[in-house]
Design a protein around this motif. Structure first.
Motif, PDB file in Angstrom:
ATOM      1  N   SER A 138     127.549 -83.331  79.919  1.00 61.26           N
ATOM      2  CA  SER A 138     127.028 -83.018  80.521  1.00 61.26           C
ATOM      3  C   SER A 138     125.451 -82.945  79.882  1.00 61.26           C
ATOM      4  CB  SER A 138     126.787 -81.408  81.199  1.00 61.26           C
ATOM      5  OG  SER A 138     126.821 -80.931  80.055  1.00 61.26           O
ATOM      6  N   ARG A 139     123.683 -82.734  80.342  1.00 59.67           N
ATOM      7  CA  ARG A 139     123.104 -83.074  79.474  1.00 59.67           C
ATOM      8  C   ARG A 139     122.703 -82.064  78.563  1.00 59.67           C
ATOM      9  NH1 ARG A 139     117.729 -83.987  84.188  1.00 59.67           N
ATOM     10  NH2 ARG A 139     116.583 -83.561  81.540  1.00 59.67           N
ATOM     11  N   ARG A 181     116.922 -91.434  76.579  1.00 60.50           N
ATOM     12  CA  ARG A 181     116.937 -90.439  77.251  1.00 60.50           C
ATOM     13  C   ARG A 181     117.579 -89.244  77.495  1.00 60.50           C
ATOM     14  NH1 ARG A 181     114.672 -94.985  78.282  1.00 60.50           N
ATOM     15  NH2 ARG A 181     112.625 -95.323  79.396  1.00 60.50           N
ATOM     16  N   GLU A 182     117.500 -88.251  77.815  1.00 58.44           N
ATOM     17  CA  GLU A 182     118.845 -87.167  77.863  1.00 58.44           C
ATOM     18  C   GLU A 182     119.822 -87.833  78.504  1.00 58.44           C
ATOM     19  OE1 GLU A 182     117.416 -83.323  78.691  1.00 58.44           O
ATOM     20  OE2 GLU A 182     116.711 -83.121  76.762  1.00 58.44           O
ATOM     21  N   THR A 183     119.319 -88.012  80.439  1.00 60.65           N
ATOM     22  CA  THR A 183     120.223 -88.915  82.095  1.00 60.65           C
ATOM     23  C   THR A 183     120.575 -89.785  81.219  1.00 60.65           C
ATOM     24  OG1 THR A 183     118.110 -89.385  82.213  1.00 60.65           O
ATOM     25  CG2 THR A 183     118.669 -87.794  83.354  1.00 60.65           C
ATOM     26  N   ASP A 184     120.271 -90.625  80.357  1.00 56.29           N
ATOM     27  CA  ASP A 184     121.209 -91.977  80.047  1.00 56.29           C
ATOM     28  C   ASP A 184     122.169 -91.494  79.235  1.00 56.29           C
ATOM     29  OD1 ASP A 184     119.512 -93.435  81.373  1.00 56.29           O
ATOM     30  OD2 ASP A 184     118.587 -93.255  80.131  1.00 56.29           O
ATOM     31  N   ALA A 191     123.771 -88.996  78.250  1.00 58.66           N
ATOM     32  CA  ALA A 191     124.563 -87.824  78.659  1.00 58.66           C
ATOM     33  C   ALA A 191     125.903 -88.955  80.164  1.00 58.66           C
ATOM     34  CB  ALA A 191     124.051 -86.678  80.126  1.00 58.66           C
ATOM     35  N   GLU A 192     124.569 -90.007  80.601  1.00 55.42           N
ATOM     36  CA  GLU A 192     126.016 -90.707  81.509  1.00 55.42           C
ATOM     37  C   GLU A 192     126.872 -91.317  80.350  1.00 55.42           C
ATOM     38  OE1 GLU A 192     125.382 -94.473  84.975  1.00 55.42           O
ATOM     39  OE2 GLU A 192     123.808 -92.928  84.372  1.00 55.42           O
ATOM     40  N   ARG A 193     126.145 -92.205  79.548  1.00 56.85           N
ATOM     41  CA  ARG A 193     126.843 -93.036  78.800  1.00 56.85           C
ATOM     42  C   ARG A 193     127.965 -92.046  77.821  1.00 56.85           C
ATOM     43  NH1 ARG A 193     123.932 -96.446  74.311  1.00 56.85           N
ATOM     44  NH2 ARG A 193     125.366 -97.921  73.572  1.00 56.85           N
ATOM     45  N   SER A 196     129.257 -89.191  78.995  1.00 56.37           N
ATOM     46  CA  SER A 196     130.387 -88.473  79.940  1.00 56.37           C
ATOM     47  C   SER A 196     130.278 -86.900  79.709  1.00 56.37           C
ATOM     48  CB  SER A 196     131.799 -89.335  80.035  1.00 56.37           C
ATOM     49  OG  SER A 196     132.123 -90.422  80.742  1.00 56.37           O
TER      50      SER A 196
END
Length: 214
Positions: free
Chosen positions: A44-45, A33-36, A38-40, A42
């Motif tokens: 942006s998407r 998942r892009e959002t997961d 990106a957060e992991r 650090s």
């Protein structure tokens, strides 16, 4: 952010994702998942999206309707085909290493094999050292085209899933077979080097297929 910076961030995202897949943090069948991610990482998407497109282009990831990006899973036929190619390349690499390997390279192979033997309680570490062992044989073969052919299989090897070096008995078998390959290389015995490398890959394939059936 400029286009060059975005491209650089995409390259960073790709490298980090590849490292995570190689380390077994993401496995075949896992959804990315892009959002997961990106957060992991650090990031942006946008660079993550670029990295996922690149992984898809290199056939590590596939896009599934209503699901998104998923790490590809190899079926039994693909696994057998992959090992057939590995067998051809690694037999050739061992034969050429028997022609060209220096004494220092042979000593390094023995040392790497000892490291695998000592990693009985760390499957991921054993798998990483095992990759270094096989890469060292390719380097000792002194043939850049053979090395490039091996690198072309790397992406497919990532899709095999968890390492087969998951228990002490399996590691003992692998270390013993490696020892026979190294001994043949050290003796410049081309036929024996090729034969022991082939036997090693055949054993690995049988073990891989047994895991797939379990």
């Amino acid at each position: 952010m400029s286009d060059d910076q975005e491209l650089s961030q995409g390259g960073i995202a790709f490298a980090k994702l590849m490292s995570a897949i190689e380390a077994g943090e993401f496995r075949p069948g896992d959804r990315l998942r892009e959002t997961d991610i990106a957060e992991r990482l650090s990031l942006s998407r946008t660079p993550v999206r670029e990295a996922l497109r690149r992984l898809e282009a290199e056939r590590i990831v596939e896009h599934r309707p209503r699901i998104g990006a998923v790490i590809r899973t190899l079926g039994q036929t693909e696994v057998v085909e992959l090992y057939e190619m590995r067998l051809v390349l690694e037999r050739t690499a061992a034969e050429m290493a028997a022609k060209h390997a220096s004494a220092a390279e042979v000593d390094a192979l023995f040392a790497i094999n000892d490291e695998i033997a000592a990693a009985t309680n760390a499957p991921s570490r054993a798998a990483a050292i095992n990759q270094r062992f096989h890469r060292s044989i390719y380097l000792a073969a002194r043939n850049r085209f053979l090395l490039e052919s091996a690198r072309a299989l790397n992406n497919a090897l990532l899709l095999l899933g968890p390492t087969t070096l998951a228990d002490e008995a399996r590691i003992t078998t692998v270390v013993g077979q490696h020892g026979l390959i190294i001994e043949a290389i050290s003796q410049a015995d081309i036929d024996a080097a090729g034969a022991t490398a082939e036997a090693h890959l055949q054993t690995s394939l049988r073990h891989r297929l047994s895991l797939m059936r379990s």
